[in-house]
Design a protein around this motif. Structure first.
Motif, short mmCIF file in Angstrom:
data_model
loop_
_atom_site.label_atom_id
_atom_site.label_comp_id
_atom_site.label_asym_id
_atom_site.label_seq_id
_atom_site.Cartn_x
_atom_site.Cartn_y
_atom_site.Cartn_z
N ALA A 139 7.52 -36.75 -22.86
CA ALA A 139 8.68 -35.87 -22.74
C ALA A 139 9.52 -36.22 -21.51
CB ALA A 139 8.24 -34.41 -22.69
N VAL A 140 8.85 -36.50 -20.40
CA VAL A 140 9.57 -36.87 -19.16
C VAL A 140 10.34 -38.17 -19.36
CG1 VAL A 140 9.25 -37.60 -16.76
CG2 VAL A 140 8.05 -35.58 -17.62
N SER A 141 9.74 -39.12 -20.08
CA SER A 141 10.41 -40.39 -20.34
C SER A 141 11.70 -40.20 -21.13
CB SER A 141 9.49 -41.36 -21.08
OG SER A 141 9.37 -41.03 -22.46
N ARG A 142 11.81 -39.05 -21.80
CA ARG A 142 13.00 -38.75 -22.60
C ARG A 142 13.95 -37.79 -21.89
NH1 ARG A 142 13.44 -40.04 -27.54
NH2 ARG A 142 14.46 -38.07 -28.13
N GLY A 143 13.73 -37.61 -20.58
CA GLY A 143 14.67 -36.85 -19.77
C GLY A 143 14.35 -35.39 -19.59
N HIS A 144 13.15 -34.95 -20.01
CA HIS A 144 12.79 -33.55 -19.88
C HIS A 144 11.89 -33.33 -18.66
CE1 HIS A 144 14.52 -32.93 -23.82
NE2 HIS A 144 13.79 -33.93 -24.30
N GLU A 145 11.67 -32.09 -18.30
CA GLU A 145 10.74 -31.72 -17.23
C GLU A 145 9.43 -31.26 -17.86
OE1 GLU A 145 12.29 -28.83 -14.52
OE2 GLU A 145 14.35 -29.57 -14.74
N ALA A 146 8.34 -31.42 -17.10
CA ALA A 146 7.04 -30.99 -17.62
C ALA A 146 6.19 -30.43 -16.49
CB ALA A 146 6.31 -32.14 -18.29
N ALA A 147 5.56 -29.30 -16.79
CA ALA A 147 4.57 -28.70 -15.89
C ALA A 147 3.24 -28.66 -16.62
CB ALA A 147 5.00 -27.29 -15.48
N ILE A 148 2.18 -29.10 -15.95
CA ILE A 148 0.86 -29.20 -16.57
C ILE A 148 -0.09 -28.19 -15.95
CG2 ILE A 148 -1.07 -30.74 -17.11
CD1 ILE A 148 0.78 -33.10 -16.71
N TRP A 149 -0.84 -27.51 -16.80
CA TRP A 149 -1.85 -26.57 -16.33
C TRP A 149 -3.15 -26.85 -17.06
CZ3 TRP A 149 -4.14 -22.50 -19.30
CH2 TRP A 149 -4.99 -21.65 -18.56
N SER A 150 -4.25 -26.77 -16.34
CA SER A 150 -5.57 -27.01 -16.91
C SER A 150 -6.32 -25.69 -17.06
CB SER A 150 -6.38 -27.95 -16.00
OG SER A 150 -7.74 -27.98 -16.38
N PRO A 151 -6.71 -25.32 -18.28
CA PRO A 151 -7.45 -24.07 -18.45
C PRO A 151 -8.75 -24.01 -17.66
CG PRO A 151 -6.64 -24.87 -20.56
CD PRO A 151 -6.39 -25.95 -19.56
N ARG A 152 -9.40 -25.15 -17.49
CA ARG A 152 -10.67 -25.18 -16.74
C ARG A 152 -10.46 -25.46 -15.26
NH1 ARG A 152 -14.53 -29.27 -19.59
NH2 ARG A 152 -12.64 -30.55 -19.41
N GLY A 153 -9.27 -25.81 -14.89
CA GLY A 153 -8.97 -26.05 -13.48
C GLY A 153 -9.12 -27.48 -13.05
N GLY A 154 -10.16 -28.15 -13.53
CA GLY A 154 -10.44 -29.50 -13.04
C GLY A 154 -9.63 -30.58 -13.70
N GLY A 155 -8.99 -30.27 -14.83
CA GLY A 155 -8.28 -31.30 -15.58
C GLY A 155 -7.12 -31.91 -14.84
N THR A 156 -6.51 -31.14 -13.93
CA THR A 156 -5.36 -31.66 -13.19
C THR A 156 -5.76 -32.28 -11.85
OG1 THR A 156 -4.99 -29.42 -12.35
CG2 THR A 156 -3.67 -30.13 -14.24
N HIS A 157 -7.06 -32.36 -11.60
CA HIS A 157 -7.51 -32.95 -10.34
C HIS A 157 -7.03 -34.39 -10.23
CE1 HIS A 157 -10.02 -33.54 -6.81
NE2 HIS A 157 -10.48 -34.64 -7.36
N GLY A 158 -6.41 -34.70 -9.13
CA GLY A 158 -5.91 -36.06 -8.91
C GLY A 158 -4.46 -36.24 -9.29
N ILE A 159 -3.87 -35.26 -10.00
CA ILE A 159 -2.45 -35.35 -10.34
C ILE A 159 -1.65 -34.67 -9.23
CG2 ILE A 159 -0.63 -34.79 -12.00
CD1 ILE A 159 -2.76 -34.61 -14.16
N GLY A 160 -0.79 -35.43 -8.59
CA GLY A 160 0.06 -34.86 -7.54
C GLY A 160 1.40 -34.46 -8.13
N SER A 161 2.41 -35.26 -7.85
CA SER A 161 3.75 -34.97 -8.36
C SER A 161 4.15 -35.92 -9.47
CB SER A 161 4.78 -35.05 -7.23
OG SER A 161 4.77 -36.35 -6.65
N SER A 162 3.21 -36.77 -9.91
CA SER A 162 3.57 -37.73 -10.94
C SER A 162 2.34 -38.25 -11.66
CB SER A 162 4.36 -38.91 -10.35
OG SER A 162 3.55 -39.64 -9.45
N LEU A 163 2.58 -38.84 -12.82
CA LEU A 163 1.55 -39.53 -13.60
C LEU A 163 1.87 -41.02 -13.60
CD1 LEU A 163 1.38 -37.15 -16.68
CD2 LEU A 163 -0.51 -37.55 -15.08
N SER A 164 0.83 -41.82 -13.47
CA SER A 164 0.97 -43.27 -13.63
C SER A 164 0.67 -43.59 -15.08
CB SER A 164 0.01 -44.00 -12.70
OG SER A 164 0.08 -45.39 -12.91
#
Length: 350
Positions: A19-44
């Motif tokens: 979605a971001v590659s197509r010009g949109h914004e995205a916010a990510i949330w992990s229901p278990r909490g740990g899924g977003t570990h290591g993600i700062g302000s961007s994805l590689s």
């Protein structure tokens, strides 16, 4: 648009990056909490897409949903019911919720929860996710494939065309709208293939061996999958749906030429690894059996559609796993006698 992504396994971050590659914004949330570990302000991002996708990580679900133009939910089927019950009180009027993929008749569960609030929110059921992806480490995600088309249906059914356009804007591929959300439940080919593979490789699974699904699509497994698929297609036809065959679904997901299944399997095996199950964990069967075969058998019984091989596969899997595999919590509160009306209009609001 601002996309709230609930689920931080592989599909959620992959869809966010797309979605971001197509010009949109995205916010990510992990229901278990740990899924977003290591993600700062961007994805590689690697694979079909490559580069950096700027995303935000939400510390709680309320912040993820804040100002969202659309909500994408991508969690395992056993986690979907609890998550829908959690977010239903927090959703905003008119902001669409995309279940990617949808499991069982989850759109009707969410619609019932929203009807209690008198809230009208279009709910989309995607037969397959908009990306095939894998999480590598932390902020790294690899997009393995983008399907050329995805079946989509909505509750209420009248929202289907509008949400198909919205999803095409978000993710780029064609979204083929179906007449109702039951079509999305019947369009998913994964339960057919997974069930055949599991039945043919149960000793490998029980022993915890490493095995590749595509390499184990032997001619015998392919014959079993095709016969199971024939029963699925007949059930879909009985409910007025023409859904893609297993071969057509594999083509759409991986862009391999349509042909005999063993030939397609060799092409799939050459593309990328596809690790099979390891260990007799019943939760790993949920997507294919509990929310796939078991649902189809219930629908078949309601219409008098014979599915003898599907029923036999279900019985053998339950015997081997030593547990019932048919407890579908996503059907909670569903009045099957009103199924057609609910699929068309959703639950009544006061």
């Amino acid at each position: 648009m601002r996309l709230a992504v609930l689920g931080a396994g592989a599909v959620g971050p992959g869809a966010a990056a797309l979605a971001v590659s197509r010009g949109h914004e995205a916010a990510i949330w992990s229901p278990r909490g740990g899924g977003t570990h290591g993600i700062g302000s961007s994805l590689s991002v690697q694979g079909v897409l490559s580069g950096t996708a700027r995303v935000s990580v939400a510390v709680d679900v309320a912040r993820a949903l804040d100002r969202a133009s659309a909500v994408l939910v991508s969690v395992p089927p056993h986690a979907l019911g609890p998550l829908l019950r959690r977010i239903a009180p927090m959703l905003a009027e008119g902001v669409p919720v995309l279940l990617a993929p949808s499991h069982s008749l989850a759109p009707l569960l969410l619609d019932r929860l929203l009807a209690r609030r008198g809230l009208r929110v279009p709910v989309a059921a995607l037969a397959v996710p908009p990306v095939v992806a894998e999480r590598l480490a932390g902020d790294e995600v690899r997009i393995l494939a983008l399907p050329e088309a995805v079946e989509i249906a909505t509750v209420p059914a009248a929202s289907s065309e509008a949400l198909a356009r919205l999803c095409s804007d978000l993710f780029g591929m064609a979204f083929v709208h179906l007449s109702d959300a039951l079509g999305a439940a019947l369009a998913a080919h994964e339960p057919v293939l997974q069930s055949a593979l599991i039945l043919g490789n149960v000793t490998r699974i029980e022993a915890g061996e490493a095995w590749d699904q595509h390499r184990q699509m032997t001619p015998a497994i392919c014959r079993l999958a095709e016969r199971l698929d024939a029963e699925r297609l007949a059930l879909a036809e009985a409910y007025g749906h023409a859904v893609p065959s297993l071969a057509a679904g594999l083509h759409r997901m991986a862009n391999v030429p349509v042909g005999p299944l063993p030939v397609m399997a060799r092409a799939l095996a050459a593309l990328r690894p596809a690790p099979g199950l390891r260990g007799l964990d019943a939760t790993q069967l949920a997507q294919s059996v509990t929310y796939g075969l078991a649902l189809w058998l219930r629908l078949a019984a309601a219409r008098g559609v014979p599915m003898p091989l599907t029923g036999a596969a279900m019985a053998v899997l339950e015997a081997m796993w030593g547990a019932s595999l048919s407890a579908d919590d996503l059907l909670e509160g569903l009045d099957f006698s009103r199924l057609r009306q609910l699929l068309r209009d959703g639950h009544p609001r006061d």
